[in-house]
Design a protein around this motif. Sequence first.
Motif, short mmCIF file in Angstrom:
data_model
loop_
_atom_site.label_atom_id
_atom_site.label_comp_id
_atom_site.label_asym_id
_atom_site.label_seq_id
_atom_site.Cartn_x
_atom_site.Cartn_y
_atom_site.Cartn_z
N ARG A 117 9.01 46.21 53.28
CA ARG A 117 7.60 45.94 52.93
C ARG A 117 7.55 45.37 51.52
NH1 ARG A 117 3.87 45.36 49.30
NH2 ARG A 117 5.14 46.92 48.24
N ASN A 119 5.28 42.06 49.03
CA ASN A 119 4.22 41.05 49.12
C ASN A 119 4.86 39.75 49.64
OD1 ASN A 119 5.15 39.50 46.81
ND2 ASN A 119 4.30 41.14 45.52
N ILE A 136 5.65 41.11 39.53
CA ILE A 136 5.35 41.92 40.71
C ILE A 136 4.29 41.27 41.59
CG2 ILE A 136 5.98 44.09 39.58
CD1 ILE A 136 2.91 44.74 39.56
N SER A 163 2.61 41.88 52.62
CA SER A 163 1.23 42.27 52.30
C SER A 163 0.54 41.23 51.43
CB SER A 163 1.23 43.64 51.59
OG SER A 163 2.04 43.58 50.44
N GLY A 164 -0.77 41.31 51.45
CA GLY A 164 -1.62 40.40 50.68
C GLY A 164 -3.04 40.57 51.18
N ALA A 165 -3.91 39.60 50.96
CA ALA A 165 -5.29 39.70 51.45
C ALA A 165 -5.28 39.95 52.96
CB ALA A 165 -6.05 38.43 51.12
N ASP A 167 -2.37 41.36 55.74
CA ASP A 167 -1.00 41.86 55.91
C ASP A 167 -0.42 41.24 57.18
OD1 ASP A 167 -1.29 43.47 53.68
OD2 ASP A 167 -1.58 45.33 54.80
N GLN A 181 -9.46 44.62 54.45
CA GLN A 181 -9.06 44.44 53.06
C GLN A 181 -10.15 44.84 52.09
OE1 GLN A 181 -9.82 40.97 50.90
NE2 GLN A 181 -9.40 39.63 52.64
N THR A 182 -9.71 45.14 50.88
CA THR A 182 -10.62 45.35 49.76
C THR A 182 -9.96 44.83 48.49
OG1 THR A 182 -11.52 47.01 48.26
CG2 THR A 182 -9.79 47.76 49.77
N LEU A 185 -7.69 47.29 46.30
CA LEU A 185 -6.29 47.69 46.51
C LEU A 185 -5.35 46.97 45.54
CD1 LEU A 185 -5.83 48.28 50.36
CD2 LEU A 185 -5.27 49.88 48.51
N GLY A 190 0.77 49.70 42.29
CA GLY A 190 1.45 50.69 43.10
C GLY A 190 0.87 50.86 44.49
N SER A 191 -0.21 50.13 44.80
CA SER A 191 -0.74 50.24 46.18
C SER A 191 0.31 49.70 47.16
CB SER A 191 -2.06 49.50 46.33
OG SER A 191 -1.95 48.17 45.90
N GLY A 192 1.10 48.73 46.71
CA GLY A 192 2.18 48.23 47.56
C GLY A 192 3.28 49.28 47.73
N ASP A 193 3.61 49.95 46.64
CA ASP A 193 4.62 51.01 46.72
C ASP A 193 4.18 52.09 47.70
OD1 ASP A 193 5.92 49.64 44.69
OD2 ASP A 193 5.03 50.85 43.11
N1 LIG Z 1 -5.99 39.67 47.62
C1 LIG Z 1 -6.05 40.84 48.26
N2 LIG Z 1 -7.20 41.25 48.84
C2 LIG Z 1 -7.27 42.42 49.49
N3 LIG Z 1 -6.22 43.29 49.63
C3 LIG Z 1 -5.05 42.92 49.10
C4 LIG Z 1 -4.89 41.69 48.39
N4 LIG Z 1 -3.62 41.61 47.97
C5 LIG Z 1 -3.01 42.74 48.37
N5 LIG Z 1 -3.87 43.53 49.07
C6 LIG Z 1 -3.57 44.85 49.64
O1 LIG Z 1 -3.03 45.64 48.60
C7 LIG Z 1 -1.98 46.48 49.08
C8 LIG Z 1 -0.72 46.22 48.26
O2 LIG Z 1 -0.26 44.94 48.59
P1 LIG Z 1 0.32 43.93 47.51
O3 LIG Z 1 0.67 42.70 48.26
O4 LIG Z 1 -0.58 43.81 46.34
O5 LIG Z 1 1.65 44.72 47.12
P2 LIG Z 1 2.52 44.63 45.82
O6 LIG Z 1 2.42 43.25 45.24
O7 LIG Z 1 3.85 45.15 46.14
O8 LIG Z 1 1.74 45.67 44.88
P3 LIG Z 1 2.33 46.68 43.79
O9 LIG Z 1 3.55 46.04 43.23
O10 LIG Z 1 1.22 46.83 42.79
O11 LIG Z 1 2.63 47.96 44.45
C9 LIG Z 1 -1.82 46.18 50.56
O12 LIG Z 1 -2.51 47.17 51.29
C10 LIG Z 1 -2.52 44.82 50.72
O13 LIG Z 1 -3.09 44.69 51.99
#
Ligand SMILES: Nc1ncnc2c1ncn2[C@@H]1O[C@H](COP(=O)(O)OP(=O)(O)OP(=O)(O)O)[C@@H](O)[C@H]1O
Length: 264
Positions: A117, A119, A136, A163-165, A167, A181-182, A185, A190-193
């Motif tokens: 998992r 981004n 990150i 993951s992203g806007a 997943d 999505q919101t 997040l 750390g929401s990704g972690d």
């Molecule tokens: N632009 C966005 N709009 C809405 N939700 C998003 C967006 N980007 C990420 N998310 C959500 O945020 C959460 C974490 O995903 P993200 O891709 O940011 O991980 P990450 O980059 O590894 O984050 P981190 O390194 O902060 O843990 C997921 O649930 C994802 O669906």
Amino acid sequence: MDLQGIKRIREVNPVVVNYANFVTPFLVANGLNAVGASPIMSEEESEAEELVRLASAVTINLGAVRREGWADIETLCQAANDQQKPLVLDPVAVGATQYRQQLNFRLLKKYQFDVIRGNLGEIAVLAGIDWQTRGIDAGNGEGDAHQVVKACAQKYHNVVIASGATDYISDGTRVVEIHNQTRLLPAVVGSGDLLSSLAAAFCAVGPNPLQAAINASLTLSCAGERITEKLHDQYLPGSFLSGLMDELANITVAQVEERMKVEE
Ligand SMILES: Nc1ncnc2c1ncn2[C@@H]1O[C@H](COP(=O)(O)OP(=O)(O)OP(=O)(O)O)[C@@H](O)[C@H]1O
Ligand SMILES: Cc1ncsc1CCO
Ligand SMILES: [Mg+2]
């Protein structure tokens, strides 16, 4: 689609061992605890095998690993593979440095991860597809998200969550999109972690890594939507974070079913 995973986690209370980074262990441990799993963090090689024995899944987060940590990580991975416990990789900022790439590719060569998992930018690096990555954050790229996530899953014979806007989740054949999505997040570091460790918790209760990945993504994003609505869409990352824990602790299968936006 089997969305009962959250119920099973609350019944089974699976132990999830985490090799965490030093930035977000509080969030990850509390998030796991909130959904009903039992988190334990460890960085000590001599207890790795024993810990995996009592665990139902293992997450390896490569966010801030010192060279001295490699042996511990490898012992955890070996034990998870030997004991057939689900193993999840979070390749934090793998595009940022040579060091991170060396560690990620070494682990991916030696051990079988059930779920990766990251981004979209991180997943593109692992897939070997040109994508601009910065720290990150996900960065931008020309590639098509479907192609990236599918290529990564095919390369490592597993399930990948980019993951992203949206997943994107693939097992190398299917690509499932989660559109819940919101904007709050990504406002929480750390929401990704947490998503990575939730994927491990869901893998622990089956029925398979693809469904587990879908359930983890849906649980986090639907819980995030619920608290965002309660905050009347205000941009309040601190309130969001504490509310997210409450939502993770209380969200039901019916509530996920009601709002889930899944496309394939
Ligand atoms: N632009 C966005 N709009 C809405 N939700 C998003 C967006 N980007 C990420 N998310 C959500 O945020 C959460 C974490 O995903 P993200 O891709 O940011 O991980 P990450 O980059 O590894 O984050 P981190 O390194 O902060 O843990 C997921 O649930 C994802 O669906
Ligand atoms: C900010 C940060 N730096 C290393 S790990 C981490 C948390 C996001 O994964
Ligand atoms: Mg990350």
